[in-house]
Enzyme design. Structure first.
Site, PDB file in Angstrom:
ATOM      1  N   MET A  24       6.003   7.088 -27.227  1.00 17.78           N
ATOM      2  CA  MET A  24       6.859   8.177 -27.704  1.00 17.78           C
ATOM      3  C   MET A  24       8.335   7.815 -27.516  1.00 17.78           C
ATOM      4  O   MET A  24       9.208   8.679 -27.622  1.00 17.78           O
ATOM      5  CB  MET A  24       6.522   9.482 -26.980  1.00 17.78           C
ATOM      6  CG  MET A  24       5.089   9.942 -27.261  1.00 17.78           C
ATOM      7  SD  MET A  24       4.830  11.701 -26.989  1.00 17.78           S
ATOM      8  CE  MET A  24       5.231  11.846 -25.256  1.00 17.78           C
ATOM      9  N   PHE A  78      12.008   6.221 -25.803  1.00 19.98           N
ATOM     10  CA  PHE A  78      12.813   6.252 -24.575  1.00 19.98           C
ATOM     11  C   PHE A  78      12.199   5.251 -23.595  1.00 19.98           C
ATOM     12  O   PHE A  78      11.812   5.584 -22.476  1.00 19.98           O
ATOM     13  CB  PHE A  78      12.909   7.653 -23.979  1.00 19.98           C
ATOM     14  CG  PHE A  78      14.205   7.863 -23.224  1.00 19.98           C
ATOM     15  CD1 PHE A  78      15.407   7.946 -23.909  1.00 19.98           C
ATOM     16  CD2 PHE A  78      14.222   7.938 -21.845  1.00 19.98           C
ATOM     17  CE1 PHE A  78      16.612   8.108 -23.222  1.00 19.98           C
ATOM     18  CE2 PHE A  78      15.416   8.098 -21.150  1.00 19.98           C
ATOM     19  CZ  PHE A  78      16.614   8.188 -21.839  1.00 19.98           C
ATOM     20  N   HIS A 118      10.958   2.229 -21.198  1.00 23.59           N
ATOM     21  CA  HIS A 118      11.328   1.712 -19.875  1.00 23.59           C
ATOM     22  C   HIS A 118      10.400   0.543 -19.540  1.00 23.59           C
ATOM     23  O   HIS A 118       9.578   0.125 -20.377  1.00 23.59           O
ATOM     24  CB  HIS A 118      11.253   2.834 -18.828  1.00 23.59           C
ATOM     25  CG  HIS A 118       9.963   3.605 -18.861  1.00 23.59           C
ATOM     26  ND1 HIS A 118       8.749   3.037 -18.553  1.00 23.59           N
ATOM     27  CD2 HIS A 118       9.687   4.899 -19.193  1.00 23.59           C
ATOM     28  CE1 HIS A 118       7.793   3.939 -18.666  1.00 23.59           C
ATOM     29  NE2 HIS A 118       8.333   5.087 -19.066  1.00 23.59           N
ATOM     30  N   HIS A 164       6.687   0.752 -20.377  1.00 23.77           N
ATOM     31  CA  HIS A 164       6.340   0.465 -21.779  1.00 23.77           C
ATOM     32  C   HIS A 164       6.397  -1.038 -22.067  1.00 23.77           C
ATOM     33  O   HIS A 164       5.511  -1.594 -22.720  1.00 23.77           O
ATOM     34  CB  HIS A 164       7.319   1.167 -22.727  1.00 23.77           C
ATOM     35  CG  HIS A 164       7.278   2.663 -22.676  1.00 23.77           C
ATOM     36  ND1 HIS A 164       8.332   3.413 -22.203  1.00 23.77           N
ATOM     37  CD2 HIS A 164       6.323   3.551 -23.042  1.00 23.77           C
ATOM     38  CE1 HIS A 164       8.035   4.701 -22.299  1.00 23.77           C
ATOM     39  NE2 HIS A 164       6.826   4.820 -22.799  1.00 23.77           N
ATOM     40  N   GLN A 192       0.587  17.006 -29.554  1.00 22.23           N
ATOM     41  CA  GLN A 192       0.168  16.917 -28.158  1.00 22.23           C
ATOM     42  C   GLN A 192       1.059  17.716 -27.209  1.00 22.23           C
ATOM     43  O   GLN A 192       0.889  17.641 -25.999  1.00 22.23           O
ATOM     44  CB  GLN A 192       0.056  15.455 -27.713  1.00 22.23           C
ATOM     45  CG  GLN A 192       1.373  14.721 -27.568  1.00 22.23           C
ATOM     46  CD  GLN A 192       1.139  13.230 -27.410  1.00 22.23           C
ATOM     47  OE1 GLN A 192       0.739  12.531 -28.327  1.00 22.23           O
ATOM     48  NE2 GLN A 192       1.385  12.713 -26.209  1.00 22.23           N
ATOM     49  N   ASP A 200      -1.013   7.108 -17.472  1.00 20.72           N
ATOM     50  CA  ASP A 200      -1.722   8.260 -18.058  1.00 20.72           C
ATOM     51  C   ASP A 200      -3.218   7.947 -17.964  1.00 20.72           C
ATOM     52  O   ASP A 200      -3.860   7.594 -18.957  1.00 20.72           O
ATOM     53  CB  ASP A 200      -1.260   8.461 -19.501  1.00 20.72           C
ATOM     54  CG  ASP A 200       0.233   8.740 -19.583  1.00 20.72           C
ATOM     55  OD1 ASP A 200       0.615   9.908 -19.537  1.00 20.72           O
ATOM     56  OD2 ASP A 200       1.015   7.774 -19.647  1.00 20.72           O
ATOM     57  N   GLN A 231      -5.671   9.932 -20.048  1.00 19.25           N
ATOM     58  CA  GLN A 231      -5.473   9.600 -21.465  1.00 19.25           C
ATOM     59  C   GLN A 231      -6.192   8.287 -21.809  1.00 19.25           C
ATOM     60  O   GLN A 231      -6.853   8.178 -22.857  1.00 19.25           O
ATOM     61  CB  GLN A 231      -3.977   9.465 -21.759  1.00 19.25           C
ATOM     62  CG  GLN A 231      -3.652   8.864 -23.116  1.00 19.25           C
ATOM     63  CD  GLN A 231      -2.168   8.854 -23.383  1.00 19.25           C
ATOM     64  OE1 GLN A 231      -1.613   9.866 -23.777  1.00 19.25           O
ATOM     65  NE2 GLN A 231      -1.509   7.726 -23.160  1.00 19.25           N
ATOM     66  N   SER A 291       9.521   8.439 -19.079  1.00 19.93           N
ATOM     67  CA  SER A 291      10.680   8.859 -19.883  1.00 19.93           C
ATOM     68  C   SER A 291      11.214  10.186 -19.357  1.00 19.93           C
ATOM     69  O   SER A 291      12.415  10.455 -19.426  1.00 19.93           O
ATOM     70  CB  SER A 291      10.267   8.999 -21.348  1.00 19.93           C
ATOM     71  OG  SER A 291       9.667   7.800 -21.807  1.00 19.93           O
ATOM     72  N   ARG A 292      10.335  11.027 -18.827  1.00 18.45           N
ATOM     73  CA  ARG A 292      10.744  12.355 -18.351  1.00 18.45           C
ATOM     74  C   ARG A 292      11.548  12.291 -17.037  1.00 18.45           C
ATOM     75  O   ARG A 292      12.143  13.292 -16.649  1.00 18.45           O
ATOM     76  CB  ARG A 292       9.521  13.258 -18.178  1.00 18.45           C
ATOM     77  CG  ARG A 292       8.891  13.661 -19.502  1.00 18.45           C
ATOM     78  CD  ARG A 292       7.832  14.750 -19.327  1.00 18.45           C
ATOM     79  NE  ARG A 292       7.416  15.305 -20.601  1.00 18.45           N
ATOM     80  CZ  ARG A 292       6.300  14.943 -21.264  1.00 18.45           C
ATOM     81  NH1 ARG A 292       5.495  14.018 -20.760  1.00 18.45           N
ATOM     82  NH2 ARG A 292       5.998  15.497 -22.420  1.00 18.45           N
TER      83      ARG A 292
HETATM   84  P1  AMP Z   1       4.540   7.535 -23.645  1.00 18.93           P
HETATM   85  O1  AMP Z   1       5.738   6.966 -24.325  1.00 18.93           O
HETATM   86  O2  AMP Z   1       4.862   8.318 -22.404  1.00 18.93           O
HETATM   87  O3  AMP Z   1       3.601   8.249 -24.572  1.00 18.93           O
HETATM   88  O4  AMP Z   1       3.714   6.286 -23.111  1.00 18.93           O
HETATM   89  C1  AMP Z   1       3.296   5.277 -23.976  1.00 18.93           C
HETATM   90  C2  AMP Z   1       2.414   4.327 -23.222  1.00 18.93           C
HETATM   91  O5  AMP Z   1       3.139   3.793 -22.110  1.00 18.93           O
HETATM   92  C3  AMP Z   1       1.175   5.015 -22.627  1.00 18.93           C
HETATM   93  O6  AMP Z   1       0.062   4.137 -22.747  1.00 18.93           O
HETATM   94  C4  AMP Z   1       1.564   5.201 -21.173  1.00 18.93           C
HETATM   95  O7  AMP Z   1       0.456   5.256 -20.295  1.00 18.93           O
HETATM   96  C5  AMP Z   1       2.393   3.965 -20.938  1.00 18.93           C
HETATM   97  N1  AMP Z   1       3.273   4.145 -19.773  1.00 18.93           N
HETATM   98  C6  AMP Z   1       4.183   5.124 -19.585  1.00 18.93           C
HETATM   99  N2  AMP Z   1       4.748   5.008 -18.360  1.00 18.93           N
HETATM  100  C7  AMP Z   1       4.171   3.933 -17.766  1.00 18.93           C
HETATM  101  C8  AMP Z   1       4.310   3.301 -16.498  1.00 18.93           C
HETATM  102  N3  AMP Z   1       5.151   3.755 -15.566  1.00 18.93           N
HETATM  103  N4  AMP Z   1       3.548   2.217 -16.231  1.00 18.93           N
HETATM  104  C9  AMP Z   1       2.661   1.753 -17.166  1.00 18.93           C
HETATM  105  N5  AMP Z   1       2.483   2.296 -18.374  1.00 18.93           N
HETATM  106  C10 AMP Z   1       3.221   3.376 -18.675  1.00 18.93           C
END
Ligand code: AMP
Length: 276
Positions: free
Chosen positions: A30, A32, A34, A37, A61, A148, A151, A184-185
């Protein structure tokens, strides 16, 4: 790196790669972005010839009182990170769902309780967007973060149940050096909230240490964890079987401690392996 905004352009490119016999890796996000990702991109990059990343804040979602409208965005920064991590194709859709989109994908069982219980409809939104993304990209391998954890389990279940020809790979949760799970949050947090947010990792670590030194009783582990947490509101703290995510009362095999808590309006999640 090429960037495309239309599903048709995405299909055209990924189809050409498949026809050329190239192995396609995929990381849905989604944005932003880091280091959590980019760790997924690095993991996928090592296992494919062409790497696709999507950035799409999926309205399906988000609940009605959640942060869809304020979700942090930085497209220029995200594109630079993707370029640095060897992404070949960045998909940032202008319109993701067709106008007459009428399908929902829903996984039961593993999506119930935890975040599924606290965020009604959330995982239906996740599985619906991931199913469509898998259809568009048709990757050989897709990487999801253990950040997640539920998820990942839900996506694995869907992929298996619908016989989707995608290998789903889980990658480790990445933390800041002080232990906060990257998210991201985290950008929403005040310094005080961030400092208290570290207590989630402390609680999970205390629980993992207790299991390593012989504690097996889950109510005792939960009490230990709760003692550590400095949140405005604890959403849940639970111990589940690491694979099935079924609730457990005694840790007899690989288990997972999972937590969600609010800091102001910001909801953070974290989890850790419990290894007896
Ligand atoms: P999101 O952008 O939050 O939807 O996350 C996209 C993907 O990045 C998902 O598979 C998350 O589980 C993964 N992700 C987000 N934060 C982390 C993290 N701190 N460590 C590993 N994977 C992450």
């Amino acid at each position: 790196m090429e960037s495309v905004a239309s599903p048709d352009a995405l299909i055209t490119q990924t189809r050409a790669w498949r026809q050329a016999g190239l192995r396609i890796g995929f990381v849905p996000t989604m944005g932003f972005l880091h280091a959590g990702h980019t760790s997924l991109m690095d993991r996928a990059r090592g296992d494919c010839d062409r790497l696709v990343v999507s950035i799409f804040v999926n309205p399906l979602q988000f609940g009605p009182s959640e942060d869809l409208d304020t979700y942090p965005r930085d497209l220029a920064g995200d594109a630079a990170k993707c370029r640095d991590h060897g992404v070949d194709l960045l998909f940032v859709p202008e319109r993701f769902y067709p106008r007459d989109f009428s399908t929902g994908v829903s996984v039961s069982g593993v999506s119930e309780g935890l975040c599924g219980g606290r965020r009604p409809g959330h995982f239906d939104g996740v599985t619906t967007v991931v199913a469509r993304l898998f259809g568009l990209v048709q990757p050989h391998v897709a990487v999801f973060g253990e950040k997640d954890y539920q998820q990942l389990a839900v996506v694995r279940r869907m992929t298996c149940d619908l016989a989707l020809a995608v290998e789903v790979v889980g990658a480790p949760l990445i933390r800041d050096p002080d232990g906060l799970a990257l998210s991201s949050r985290n950008a929403y947090l005040t310094p005080d909230q961030r400092a208290r947010g570290l207590s989630l990792n402390r609680a999970l670590t205390a629980m993992a240490d207790a299991v390593a030194s012989g504690t097996r009783d889950v109510p005792q582990l939960l009490a230990l964890g709760r003692e550590q947490i400095r949140a405005d509101r604890l959403d849940y703290l639970e111990v589940r079987d690491a694979d099935s995510l079924a609730p457990v009362q005694t840790v007899t095999g690989p288990a997972r401690a999972l937590v969600a808590a609010f800091y102001g309006q910001t909801r953070l999640i974290d989890n850790r392996a419990l290894v007896p």
